[in-house]
Scaffold this motif. Structure first.
Motif, short mmCIF file in Angstrom:
data_model
loop_
_atom_site.label_atom_id
_atom_site.label_comp_id
_atom_site.label_asym_id
_atom_site.label_seq_id
_atom_site.Cartn_x
_atom_site.Cartn_y
_atom_site.Cartn_z
N LYS A 1 -1.59 15.14 -6.40
CA LYS A 1 -2.36 15.89 -7.35
C LYS A 1 -2.39 15.42 -8.76
CE LYS A 1 -2.14 20.02 -4.07
NZ LYS A 1 -1.77 21.22 -4.18
N LEU A 2 -1.07 14.63 -8.78
CA LEU A 2 -0.44 13.82 -10.07
C LEU A 2 -0.97 12.12 -10.33
CD1 LEU A 2 2.66 14.57 -10.36
CD2 LEU A 2 1.69 16.24 -10.29
N THR A 3 -1.29 12.42 -11.69
CA THR A 3 -2.53 10.41 -12.65
C THR A 3 -0.71 9.74 -11.74
OG1 THR A 3 -1.31 11.20 -13.95
CG2 THR A 3 -3.13 11.57 -13.62
N GLU A 4 -1.24 8.29 -12.24
CA GLU A 4 0.60 7.52 -11.60
C GLU A 4 1.42 7.76 -13.25
OE1 GLU A 4 -0.78 3.19 -11.22
OE2 GLU A 4 -2.96 4.25 -11.41
N SER A 5 0.38 8.06 -14.40
CA SER A 5 1.44 8.25 -15.20
C SER A 5 2.22 9.91 -15.15
CB SER A 5 1.06 8.62 -17.04
OG SER A 5 -0.32 9.60 -17.03
N GLN A 6 1.68 11.01 -14.74
CA GLN A 6 2.54 12.06 -14.40
C GLN A 6 3.42 11.88 -13.30
OE1 GLN A 6 -0.78 14.33 -13.06
NE2 GLN A 6 -0.68 15.46 -15.47
N ASP B 1 -6.29 8.74 2.59
CA ASP B 1 -6.95 9.24 3.14
C ASP B 1 -7.08 11.20 4.07
OD1 ASP B 1 -8.86 6.85 2.63
OD2 ASP B 1 -8.38 5.86 4.52
N GLU B 2 -5.49 10.46 4.73
CA GLU B 2 -4.77 11.92 5.28
C GLU B 2 -3.94 12.00 4.85
OE1 GLU B 2 -6.38 11.97 8.73
OE2 GLU B 2 -5.67 10.38 9.64
N GLY B 3 -2.25 13.07 5.18
CA GLY B 3 -1.57 13.02 4.99
C GLY B 3 -0.97 13.66 3.60
N THR B 4 0.78 13.63 3.55
CA THR B 4 1.30 14.65 2.12
C THR B 4 2.45 13.90 2.10
OG1 THR B 4 2.94 15.55 3.43
CG2 THR B 4 0.74 16.71 3.23
N VAL B 5 2.47 13.27 0.67
CA VAL B 5 3.61 12.94 -0.16
C VAL B 5 3.84 14.00 -0.68
CG1 VAL B 5 3.93 11.03 -1.62
CG2 VAL B 5 2.56 10.54 -0.56
N ARG C 1 8.61 2.31 -10.51
CA ARG C 1 8.12 0.62 -9.73
C ARG C 1 8.35 -0.48 -10.68
NH1 ARG C 1 2.61 -0.29 -6.75
NH2 ARG C 1 3.32 -1.38 -5.56
N LYS C 2 9.26 -1.45 -10.22
CA LYS C 2 9.26 -2.44 -10.74
C LYS C 2 8.19 -3.75 -9.73
CE LYS C 2 11.85 -6.66 -11.62
NZ LYS C 2 10.07 -7.26 -11.44
N PHE C 3 7.44 -4.26 -10.40
CA PHE C 3 6.34 -5.33 -9.43
C PHE C 3 7.16 -6.79 -8.90
CE2 PHE C 3 3.26 -2.17 -11.11
CZ PHE C 3 2.54 -2.00 -10.24
N GLN C 4 6.54 -7.52 -8.51
CA GLN C 4 7.00 -9.08 -8.14
C GLN C 4 7.28 -9.51 -9.44
OE1 GLN C 4 5.14 -10.37 -4.46
NE2 GLN C 4 6.67 -11.94 -4.75
N ARG C 5 6.24 -9.58 -10.82
CA ARG C 5 6.16 -10.38 -11.68
C ARG C 5 6.54 -9.57 -12.23
NH1 ARG C 5 2.20 -14.88 -12.27
NH2 ARG C 5 2.04 -14.64 -14.11
N THR D 1 1.12 -1.01 0.24
CA THR D 1 -0.10 0.36 0.20
C THR D 1 1.15 0.78 -0.02
OG1 THR D 1 -1.73 -1.10 0.73
CG2 THR D 1 -2.03 1.41 1.15
N PHE D 2 1.69 1.07 0.42
CA PHE D 2 3.06 2.16 0.80
C PHE D 2 3.11 2.31 -0.95
CE2 PHE D 2 7.89 2.77 0.61
CZ PHE D 2 7.76 4.36 1.07
N MET D 3 4.15 1.35 -1.77
CA MET D 3 4.33 1.76 -2.52
C MET D 3 3.35 1.86 -4.01
SD MET D 3 7.42 -1.17 -3.92
CE MET D 3 6.27 -2.31 -3.23
N ASP D 4 2.30 2.15 -3.49
CA ASP D 4 1.20 1.84 -4.19
C ASP D 4 0.84 4.08 -3.86
OD1 ASP D 4 0.24 -0.07 -5.08
OD2 ASP D 4 -1.10 -0.74 -4.10
N ILE D 5 0.63 4.71 -2.74
CA ILE D 5 0.19 5.28 -2.64
C ILE D 5 1.97 6.73 -3.21
CG2 ILE D 5 0.84 7.09 -0.79
CD1 ILE D 5 -0.93 5.02 0.79
N VAL D 6 2.69 5.68 -3.29
CA VAL D 6 3.61 7.06 -3.77
C VAL D 6 3.68 6.99 -5.67
CG1 VAL D 6 6.35 6.81 -4.21
CG2 VAL D 6 6.01 6.34 -2.16
N THR D 7 3.51 6.09 -5.26
CA THR D 7 3.26 5.44 -7.35
C THR D 7 1.59 6.12 -7.94
OG1 THR D 7 3.01 3.31 -7.22
CG2 THR D 7 4.76 4.03 -8.01
N GLY D 8 0.83 5.92 -7.32
CA GLY D 8 -0.12 7.00 -7.38
C GLY D 8 -1.02 6.29 -7.68
N LYS D 9 -1.21 4.65 -7.27
CA LYS D 9 -2.43 3.60 -7.98
C LYS D 9 -3.34 3.66 -6.74
CE LYS D 9 -2.31 -1.17 -8.89
NZ LYS D 9 -2.15 -2.29 -7.65
#
Length: 246
Positions: free
Chosen positions: A72-77, A57-61, A85-89, A45-53
């Motif tokens: 405020k950015l999309t995943e592609s932005q 609910d609160e906080g800043t990145v 990001r490199k996923f497991q597979r 979830t931490f990685m999902d938040i950093v990459t915009g996935k």
């Protein structure tokens, strides 16, 4: 070393379950960091938040010298801003050669017209050769990616991410399913990459983490439980209790 990524007071709940709970995390550039913790600790979830996935609910990145808000950015932005990001597979183009996979990943204008008109120049071939050398696949360049071993596919995908020249690389369990020799080579690739950028490795394999020889962040129930060298955190009573087992 200046802070590249700053996560502050971030929380995220799914159906009442707090996956991330008031999490704060910082990494500089260049730096290597290992993130460990039991299943359900909030690592993905931490990685999902950093990459915009996932949006918290609160906080800043915040990212970069100008402390740009990633929320405020999309995943592609976010990817264009310099986070890979490199996923497991491993996800590579199996029917294309190793060389073509790396060529397609080079940081270029991605507009449809530019992609259609793209013809590799001498410097593009030089970049591919340099990347192949970095990941140890020089002798595999003509082969189809689908013919590579599991470990080689992982290296190719790391190479494809490095081709984008990210400032922050998030890598999820790179050692899973690898032979000891492949694990050692993966360590070398990541340690080399962390000389010029920030690299966060989420991993379960303690021996692999030890070889990375870097600062370790332990997550538990969505928060940072301990931080420091591997010896420091594995001697921590709370870490022993929740993660290593008594």
């Amino acid at each position: 070393m200046s802070t590249l990524l700053e996560v502050s007071g971030v929380s995220k709940s799914f159906d009442g379950f707090k996956a991330i709970n008031n999490l704060s995390f910082q990494i500089g550039e260049p730096e290597m960091r290992a993130v460990i913790g039991p299943n359900g600790a909030g690592k993905t979830t931490f990685m999902d938040i950093v990459t915009g996935k996932t949006k918290p609910d609160e906080g800043t990145v915040l990212f970069g010298e100008k402390s740009q808000s990633l929320l405020k950015l999309t995943e592609s932005q976010i990817a264009q801003a310099g986070i890979g990001r490199k996923f497991q597979r491993p996800t590579v183009f199996e029917d294309q050669s190793v060389s073509d996979n790396l060529m397609m990943a080079l940081k270029k204008d991605r507009s449809p017209w530019a992609v259609l008109r793209f013809r590799p120049r001498r410097e593009d071939h030089a970049s591919v050769a340099k990347l192949a050398d970095e990941i140890g696949l020089t002798d595999q360049l003509p082969r189809k990616a689908g013919e590579l071993s599991h470990g080689q596919k992982q290296w190719l995908e790391i190479g494809m991410l490095l081709a984008q020249d990210p400032r922050l690389l998030l890598v999820d369990e790179p050692a899973a399913g690898m032979t000891p020799a492949e694990r050692e080579h993966t360590t070398d690739i990541l340690v080399e990459a962390a000389k010029t950028r920030a690299v966060v490795v989420v991993e379960h394999d303690m021996e692999f983490v030890r070889r990375l020889n870097c600062k370790v962040t332990v997550l538990h129930e969505g928060s940072v439980l301990a931080e420091g060298t591997l010896d420091h955190v594995t001697a921590n009573e709370k870490v022993i209790e929740v993660y290593l087992g008594r």
